[in-house]
Design a protein around this motif. Structure first.
Motif, PDB file in Angstrom:
ATOM      1  N   GLU A 254       0.832  -1.200   0.000  1.00 57.21           N
ATOM      2  CA  GLU A 254       0.000   0.000   0.000  1.00 57.21           C
ATOM      3  C   GLU A 254       0.873   1.259   0.000  1.00 57.21           C
ATOM      4  OE1 GLU A 254      -3.290   2.184   2.868  1.00 57.21           O
ATOM      5  OE2 GLU A 254      -2.799   0.072   3.198  1.00 57.21           O
ATOM      6  N   MET A 255       1.913   1.265   0.783  1.00 51.36           N
ATOM      7  CA  MET A 255       2.817   2.419   0.804  1.00 51.36           C
ATOM      8  C   MET A 255       3.518   2.594  -0.540  1.00 51.36           C
ATOM      9  SD  MET A 255       2.553   4.063   3.575  1.00 51.36           S
ATOM     10  CE  MET A 255       4.037   5.037   3.633  1.00 51.36           C
ATOM     11  N   GLY A 256       3.847   1.492  -1.184  1.00 47.38           N
ATOM     12  CA  GLY A 256       4.474   1.558  -2.497  1.00 47.38           C
ATOM     13  C   GLY A 256       3.559   2.193  -3.522  1.00 47.38           C
ATOM     14  N   TRP A 257       2.292   1.793  -3.486  1.00 46.69           N
ATOM     15  CA  TRP A 257       1.330   2.381  -4.419  1.00 46.69           C
ATOM     16  C   TRP A 257       1.137   3.872  -4.147  1.00 46.69           C
ATOM     17  CZ3 TRP A 257      -0.276   0.989  -8.939  1.00 46.69           C
ATOM     18  CH2 TRP A 257      -0.292  -0.358  -9.284  1.00 46.69           C
ATOM     19  N   LEU A 258       1.035   4.235  -2.896  1.00 44.96           N
ATOM     20  CA  LEU A 258       0.861   5.653  -2.563  1.00 44.96           C
ATOM     21  C   LEU A 258       2.071   6.474  -2.999  1.00 44.96           C
ATOM     22  CD1 LEU A 258      -0.735   5.408   0.987  1.00 44.96           C
ATOM     23  CD2 LEU A 258      -1.833   6.129  -1.129  1.00 44.96           C
TER      24      LEU A 258
ATOM     25  N   LEU B  67       4.519  10.258  -6.784  1.00 50.09           N
ATOM     26  CA  LEU B  67       5.622  10.550  -7.696  1.00 50.09           C
ATOM     27  C   LEU B  67       5.114  10.826  -9.103  1.00 50.09           C
ATOM     28  CD1 LEU B  67       8.697  10.749  -7.860  1.00 50.09           C
ATOM     29  CD2 LEU B  67       8.740   8.328  -8.434  1.00 50.09           C
ATOM     30  N   ALA B  68       4.161  10.039  -9.570  1.00 46.77           N
ATOM     31  CA  ALA B  68       3.579  10.268 -10.900  1.00 46.77           C
ATOM     32  C   ALA B  68       2.883  11.618 -10.957  1.00 46.77           C
ATOM     33  CB  ALA B  68       2.605   9.146 -11.236  1.00 46.77           C
ATOM     34  N   PHE B  69       2.172  11.974  -9.904  1.00 43.33           N
ATOM     35  CA  PHE B  69       1.496  13.269  -9.821  1.00 43.33           C
ATOM     36  C   PHE B  69       2.506  14.409  -9.946  1.00 43.33           C
ATOM     37  CE2 PHE B  69      -0.190  16.813  -7.290  1.00 43.33           C
ATOM     38  CZ  PHE B  69      -1.441  16.963  -7.857  1.00 43.33           C
ATOM     39  N   LEU B  70       3.608  14.279  -9.251  1.00 44.12           N
ATOM     40  CA  LEU B  70       4.641  15.306  -9.283  1.00 44.12           C
ATOM     41  C   LEU B  70       5.275  15.415 -10.669  1.00 44.12           C
ATOM     42  CD1 LEU B  70       6.291  17.321  -7.557  1.00 44.12           C
ATOM     43  CD2 LEU B  70       7.890  15.449  -7.155  1.00 44.12           C
TER      44      LEU B  70
END
Length: 64
Positions: free
Chosen positions: A21-25, A30-33
């Motif tokens: 779950e932390m990896g997905w978040l 990161l993708a958003f940034l």
């Protein structure tokens, strides 16, 4: 002894989030940034090209 076992069981059990779950978040953040940095770069270049005055073609007098 019954009281001791009840107090031990009545505590809320908090477990840390799963690594998956932390990896997905982290990946989503990161993708958003990255998307916003790329979009901002494109937008800034487009607005810079828009404000640059275009040069009229200068015709040399040697062609007259």
């Amino acid at each position: 002894m019954l009281v001791t076992s009840r107090t031990a069981q009545s505590r809320p059990v908090t477990r840390p989030p799963a690594r998956n779950e932390m990896g997905w978040l982290l990946a989503v953040a990161l993708a958003f940034l990255v998307i916003h940095i790329v979009a901002g770069t494109i937008w800034m270049r487009a607005s810079a090209n828009e404000t640059t005055p275009s040069r009229p073609d200068v015709v040399s007098s040697s062609y007259d």
